[in-house]
Design a protein around this motif. Structure first.
Motif, PDB file in Angstrom:
ATOM      1  N   ILE A  14       0.839  -1.208   0.000  1.00  0.00           N
ATOM      2  CA  ILE A  14       0.000   0.000   0.000  1.00  0.00           C
ATOM      3  C   ILE A  14       0.868   1.251   0.000  1.00  0.00           C
ATOM      4  O   ILE A  14       0.636   2.192  -0.772  1.00  0.00           O
ATOM      5  N   ILE A  15       1.885   1.283   0.858  1.00  0.00           N
ATOM      6  CA  ILE A  15       2.771   2.458   0.929  1.00  0.00           C
ATOM      7  C   ILE A  15       3.464   2.682  -0.410  1.00  0.00           C
ATOM      8  O   ILE A  15       3.554   3.813  -0.912  1.00  0.00           O
ATOM      9  N   ASN A  16       3.966   1.604  -1.010  1.00  0.00           N
ATOM     10  CA  ASN A  16       4.652   1.729  -2.294  1.00  0.00           C
ATOM     11  C   ASN A  16       3.724   2.246  -3.386  1.00  0.00           C
ATOM     12  O   ASN A  16       4.110   3.094  -4.196  1.00  0.00           O
ATOM     13  N   VAL A  17       2.500   1.749  -3.400  1.00  0.00           N
ATOM     14  CA  VAL A  17       1.532   2.185  -4.417  1.00  0.00           C
ATOM     15  C   VAL A  17       1.162   3.653  -4.219  1.00  0.00           C
ATOM     16  O   VAL A  17       1.087   4.429  -5.180  1.00  0.00           O
ATOM     17  N   VAL A  18       0.937   4.056  -2.962  1.00  0.00           N
ATOM     18  CA  VAL A  18       0.616   5.460  -2.668  1.00  0.00           C
ATOM     19  C   VAL A  18       1.765   6.371  -3.098  1.00  0.00           C
ATOM     20  O   VAL A  18       1.556   7.428  -3.704  1.00  0.00           O
ATOM     21  N   MET A  19       3.010   5.963  -2.797  1.00  0.00           N
ATOM     22  CA  MET A  19       4.172   6.751  -3.199  1.00  0.00           C
ATOM     23  C   MET A  19       4.275   6.834  -4.718  1.00  0.00           C
ATOM     24  O   MET A  19       4.644   7.883  -5.273  1.00  0.00           O
ATOM     25  N   MET A  68       6.302  -5.415  -6.523  1.00  0.00           N
ATOM     26  CA  MET A  68       5.209  -5.725  -5.594  1.00  0.00           C
ATOM     27  C   MET A  68       4.720  -7.160  -5.767  1.00  0.00           C
ATOM     28  O   MET A  68       4.341  -7.811  -4.787  1.00  0.00           O
ATOM     29  N   PHE A  69       4.775  -7.663  -6.990  1.00  0.00           N
ATOM     30  CA  PHE A  69       4.426  -9.065  -7.220  1.00  0.00           C
ATOM     31  C   PHE A  69       5.405  -9.979  -6.478  1.00  0.00           C
ATOM     32  O   PHE A  69       5.000 -10.945  -5.816  1.00  0.00           O
ATOM     33  N   ALA A  70       6.709  -9.663  -6.569  1.00  0.00           N
ATOM     34  CA  ALA A  70       7.716 -10.463  -5.880  1.00  0.00           C
ATOM     35  C   ALA A  70       7.589 -10.317  -4.372  1.00  0.00           C
ATOM     36  O   ALA A  70       7.773 -11.296  -3.628  1.00  0.00           O
ATOM     37  N   LEU A  71       7.262  -9.107  -3.906  1.00  0.00           N
ATOM     38  CA  LEU A  71       7.082  -8.890  -2.475  1.00  0.00           C
ATOM     39  C   LEU A  71       5.939  -9.744  -1.947  1.00  0.00           C
ATOM     40  O   LEU A  71       6.051 -10.365  -0.877  1.00  0.00           O
ATOM     41  N   ALA A 181      20.977   8.185  -9.318  1.00  0.00           N
ATOM     42  CA  ALA A 181      19.823   8.170  -8.414  1.00  0.00           C
ATOM     43  C   ALA A 181      19.364   6.729  -8.212  1.00  0.00           C
ATOM     44  O   ALA A 181      19.447   5.915  -9.132  1.00  0.00           O
ATOM     45  N   MET A 182      18.891   6.440  -7.004  1.00  0.00           N
ATOM     46  CA  MET A 182      18.407   5.099  -6.681  1.00  0.00           C
ATOM     47  C   MET A 182      16.948   5.155  -6.257  1.00  0.00           C
ATOM     48  O   MET A 182      16.577   5.985  -5.425  1.00  0.00           O
ATOM     49  N   VAL A 183      16.154   4.285  -6.842  1.00  0.00           N
ATOM     50  CA  VAL A 183      14.759   4.128  -6.421  1.00  0.00           C
ATOM     51  C   VAL A 183      14.412   2.649  -6.447  1.00  0.00           C
ATOM     52  O   VAL A 183      15.003   1.866  -7.184  1.00  0.00           O
ATOM     53  N   GLY A 184      13.442   2.281  -5.629  1.00  0.00           N
ATOM     54  CA  GLY A 184      12.901   0.937  -5.714  1.00  0.00           C
ATOM     55  C   GLY A 184      13.129   0.078  -4.491  1.00  0.00           C
ATOM     56  O   GLY A 184      14.048   0.309  -3.698  1.00  0.00           O
ATOM     57  N   ALA A 185      12.273  -0.935  -4.380  1.00  0.00           N
ATOM     58  CA  ALA A 185      12.333  -1.876  -3.261  1.00  0.00           C
ATOM     59  C   ALA A 185      13.112  -3.132  -3.625  1.00  0.00           C
ATOM     60  O   ALA A 185      13.097  -4.101  -2.873  1.00  0.00           O
ATOM     61  N   SER A 186      13.807  -3.117  -4.759  1.00  0.00           N
ATOM     62  CA  SER A 186      14.472  -4.331  -5.248  1.00  0.00           C
ATOM     63  C   SER A 186      15.482  -4.885  -4.248  1.00  0.00           C
ATOM     64  O   SER A 186      15.585  -6.104  -4.067  1.00  0.00           O
ATOM     65  N   GLY A 187      16.274  -4.004  -3.619  1.00  0.00           N
ATOM     66  CA  GLY A 187      17.249  -4.478  -2.642  1.00  0.00           C
ATOM     67  C   GLY A 187      16.587  -5.162  -1.462  1.00  0.00           C
ATOM     68  O   GLY A 187      17.032  -6.222  -1.011  1.00  0.00           O
TER      69      GLY A 187
END
Length: 273
Positions: A14-19, A68-71, A181-187
């Motif tokens: 939810i937080i990731n989607v809102v962001m 988000m699918f992997a999460l 620049a770095m973005v994402g939840a991949s790490g």
């Protein structure tokens, strides 16, 4: 088939989607990028809170969808097995580990280039302005654009030293690193994937683009190896060319280390003293 999702995974999604919605809708699509993307510490846009907020930022619909699918797919069983507190500990530890690995990779390039640039005797203010020049042409930084935009700054500071090709390349490299620049939840997710693999080494996984089932104990190290090769060679296999490959490696390494010690300590409880 029943859809299962655990509390922490649900709230992280939810937080990731809102962001992401904020990223593409507010401030002409630039406000969130400016505030929450992780910029290199020498960049004028760098803010301390970006070390956390960048984990919730994504570069496009495909980026956030697959993350988000992997999460959901790997995070749910890991949280069910470990509990919410341990799951979140791995998630954010892997995120910070990913950041440190990628920054370390960038700093290696930064200091290598600085050794060459130091020969010019350029003052820090001039160098800082050159490093922060926007030389983007589409998705790529162009040397000819950097050169054109450097000239007014060189004149402003009465810089008359000749800049040879090697020194210009070093300035170009500094500009690239500074504007990275770095973005994402991949790490974070790579840390969760490593934890999943430690708990389920014989689970069969496969890539969407390579639908061949491979056991997790081979699949995950294989992914890490491909990321290392991509970081060293610039050759992209399954990810976009601007992927922070060492962040993937860092997240997976931290996830593995945490799970290794947790499993080791858990086994120690059943040993004879």
């Amino acid at each position: 088939m029943r859809f299962n999702i655990t509390d922490a995974v649900k709230h992280l999604i939810i937080i990731n989607v809102v962001m992401f919605i904020g990223t593409i809708t507010l401030g002409n699509g630039h406000l969130f990028d400016t505030l929450f993307t992780m910029y290199f510490p020498t960049n004028d846009l760098f803010k301390p809170w970006q070390v956390i907020t960048h984990m919730f930022m994504h570069g496009g619909p495909a980026h956030i969808f697959f993350n988000m699918f992997a999460l959901w797919m790997f995070g749910t069983p890991v949280e069910q097995r470990l509990g919410t507190k341990k799951f979140l500990f791995i998630y954010f530890s892997a995120g910070f580990g990913a950041l440190l690995f990628q920054l370390g990779y960038y700093y290696y390039d930064y200091f290598s280039a600085m050794q060459v640039v130091s020969e010019l005797g350029m003052n820090s203010e001039l160098l800082h302005k050159i490093m922060n020049i926007d030389a983007l042409d589409g998705e790529y930084i162009r040397g000819e654009i950097l050169h054109q935009k450097m000239i007014p700054f060189l004149n402003e500071y009465n810089f008359t030293n000749n800049i040879n090709d090697n020194q210009f390349k070093a300035l170009f490299d500094l500009n690239i690193v500074n504007r990275s620049a770095m973005v994402g939840a991949s790490g974070c997710i790579m840390g969760i994937l490593a934890a999943f693999g430690m708990m389920n080494p014989n689970a069969k996984l496969m890539l969407i683009f390579l639908p061949i089932p491979i056991k997790a104990k081979y699949f995950i190290p294989g992914l890490i190896l491909l990321d290392i090769i991509s970081a060293l060679t610039g050759q992209s296999f399954f990810s976009p060319s601007n992927t922070a490959y060492m962040a993937h490696v860092g997240g997976a390494v931290i996830g593995f280390i945490i799970m290794y010690f947790w499993k080791k300590n858990d086994m120690n409880k059943y040993r004879w003293n």
